[in-house]
Design a protein around this motif. Sequence first.
Motif, PDB file in Angstrom:
ATOM      1  N   GLU A 157     -94.564 -26.297  23.625  1.00 25.55           N
ATOM      2  CA  GLU A 157     -95.362 -26.084  22.413  1.00 25.55           C
ATOM      3  C   GLU A 157     -94.691 -26.763  21.216  1.00 25.55           C
ATOM      4  N   ALA A 158     -93.380 -26.540  21.085  1.00 25.78           N
ATOM      5  CA  ALA A 158     -92.648 -27.157  19.975  1.00 25.78           C
ATOM      6  C   ALA A 158     -92.597 -28.671  20.149  1.00 25.78           C
ATOM      7  N   ALA A 159     -92.407 -29.124  21.383  1.00 24.60           N
ATOM      8  CA  ALA A 159     -92.386 -30.570  21.636  1.00 24.60           C
ATOM      9  C   ALA A 159     -93.694 -31.184  21.154  1.00 24.60           C
ATOM     10  N   ALA A 160     -94.814 -30.541  21.488  1.00 28.20           N
ATOM     11  CA  ALA A 160     -96.123 -31.050  21.065  1.00 28.20           C
ATOM     12  C   ALA A 160     -96.248 -31.015  19.542  1.00 28.20           C
ATOM     13  N   ASP A 161     -95.765 -29.934  18.915  1.00 25.84           N
ATOM     14  CA  ASP A 161     -95.820 -29.830  17.447  1.00 25.84           C
ATOM     15  C   ASP A 161     -95.151 -31.025  16.780  1.00 25.84           C
ATOM     16  N   TYR A 162     -94.038 -31.453  17.371  1.00 23.70           N
ATOM     17  CA  TYR A 162     -93.256 -32.513  16.736  1.00 23.70           C
ATOM     18  C   TYR A 162     -93.570 -33.890  17.324  1.00 23.70           C
ATOM     19  N   GLY A 163     -94.495 -33.940  18.281  1.00 24.37           N
ATOM     20  CA  GLY A 163     -94.879 -35.232  18.861  1.00 24.37           C
ATOM     21  C   GLY A 163     -93.870 -35.788  19.849  1.00 24.37           C
ATOM     22  N   ALA A 164     -93.122 -34.906  20.523  1.00 24.18           N
ATOM     23  CA  ALA A 164     -92.109 -35.368  21.480  1.00 24.18           C
ATOM     24  C   ALA A 164     -92.529 -35.046  22.912  1.00 24.18           C
TER      25      ALA A 164
END
Lengths: 331, 331
Positions: A113-120
């Motif tokens: 989820e955080a990876a997606a938030d930051y585009g990673a």
Amino acid sequence: MKLGDLGEFGFIARIRAAARPGPGLCLGIGDDCAVSEVPAGELLLTTTDMLLENVHFRRDWTSPRLLGRKSVAVNVSDIAAMGGDVRHLYLGLGVPVHVPVAELDELLAGVLEAAADYGADLAGGDTCVSPGPLVISVTAEGTIARDRVVQRSGARPGDAIYVSGTLGDSALALRELQAGRTPEPFLASRHHDPLARADLGRRLAGERLATAMIDVSDGLLADLGHLLWASACGAKIAGAALPLSPPFSAALAADPALFSLALGGGEDYELLFTAPPEAAAALVHLAAATGIPLSRIGTVVPAVDGVSVTDRSGHLLTELPSGHDHFRGRV
Amino acid sequence: MKLGDLGEFGFIARIRAAARPGPGLCLGIGDDCAVSEVPAGELLLTTTDMLLENVHFRRDWTSPRLLGRKSVAVNVSDIAAMGGDVRHLYLGLGVPVHVPVAELDELLAGVLEAAADYGADLAGGDTCVSPGPLVISVTAEGTIARDRVVQRSGARPGDAIYVSGTLGDSALALRELQAGRTPEPFLASRHHDPLARADLGRRLAGERLATAMIDVSDGLLADLGHLLWASACGAKIAGAALPLSPPFSAALAADPALFSLALGGGEDYELLFTAPPEAAAALVHLAAATGIPLSRIGTVVPAVDGVSVTDRSGHLLTELPSGHDHFRGRV
């Protein structure tokens, strides 16, 4: 289901199925290495942070999902502090065998989820059993245009010192938790689910506004110390200018000693940066555009003038709180 | 001196002073991220491996220097298995506070020694206190020409299957240690101080000899299984062709059951690869040039034919040893 039933390769297959690689990644989870591309003209940024159970987190104070999110955010924060774009994440996990698979699934969901938030993209990792604490080791890779890197070492006397957001919230939440109390929700969120200032860092670098930058992970004065040491400068900090959140201010009104948490408390993951005086108007504009307050808290001075900090009434502090040091005093 | 006296930043300063960055690195230890360059036309390879005390190593069985060397080698081995050149290493350390600084200095010396052996720079890391075991998390970055990457998925029916060096040495040493005996020195060295086949991997990729490749970390059959799964193929393996060292052969003569360690034992860090039949002469030449034996141990077959393995007398094995799985059976 427990990890022992699923097996290491069953668990890796689960991660692999959940992590769908994006366009920047040539080859993600499932080979000996991840294979990726750094765009022409860009440099590679790499950082790594380890989170250990009962040192960096307690499983009874947070949720697996928030822990996964935080493991990503603290690494993205380091990429942001150089002005870069995060691209790939690598997740090392040492897992006590008694941890239920459902808990790991939640942790993984938080990471993704955080990876997606930051585009990673989650591009790789390693999993093993831990005989002791839960161990989370994240490495993040980012990229940045060659002429946009913001180091810690670029501050010059006369530069203004800015910090984003507010200070001390995370440390105050931790203090409440340690005292057995439930922190106020905003403070709790700042501690358990910090947001890396990814967009802000990228814009400060992209618009060449920051001369030096670091993220506030060890505490304002400790991280300022790192920046000043690298820049061979001193600083004057005005305590009255430190940005404080309403819940922090309310607690401070009841207990003035809490001010030391704004100066010395870690894990705010705000950006601390220096900028020449002529950048002031552009920074006001940037704060408005991003919705992130940028507060001018002091001025860079020559190294010979040292570091001086005033309290909220403008009196010089003679004793400064120290930041977080993982080893000192733990003998 | 103990870590508590030195402090986290004292320890980082010590690492920074010992790690002198090479030419590929724009900015090493001492900022929020390392900054580096990927040469034009090359791809980035990244891998990470975690070593936990009492899971991957015991401090009373090895030395800090060898532990540092091994932490590097196991990561370089993954870069080698794609055919790449290792460039940068990142070292995450979770350290019990009672560990003497002299022991950490030795570990660091081992890391730097191995980094130099393989031509890599220590570019960054993270240190923190561990409430439990010593935790070592290494991330390695390498580069490779865009058209030279060797994946696990390239094997085709008819390809020959090769392995470098010898098999089972590390597992036999571990078995001796677990039984309270002192392993024969060559075997001990294979377990405590494995060498990544960096030059061999690079040449197999550079000369386009390997169609698929993996390093033997979980055990021959387990890693062969990963390669075959990725390639959607089966294999015939001739037990009589497995390369065995003289000390392993001597032990095997006394106890034929040890053969399962050659098939299933982990941590040899040899390269297992497939190559078309027409590469045979070039591989003989490469083995001579590098001084590393390359043994043909079998043939890739269509997936429908499955995996068959014969023992040293040529009889089909009906029960195959499984490789190392960090979770399974540990409930």
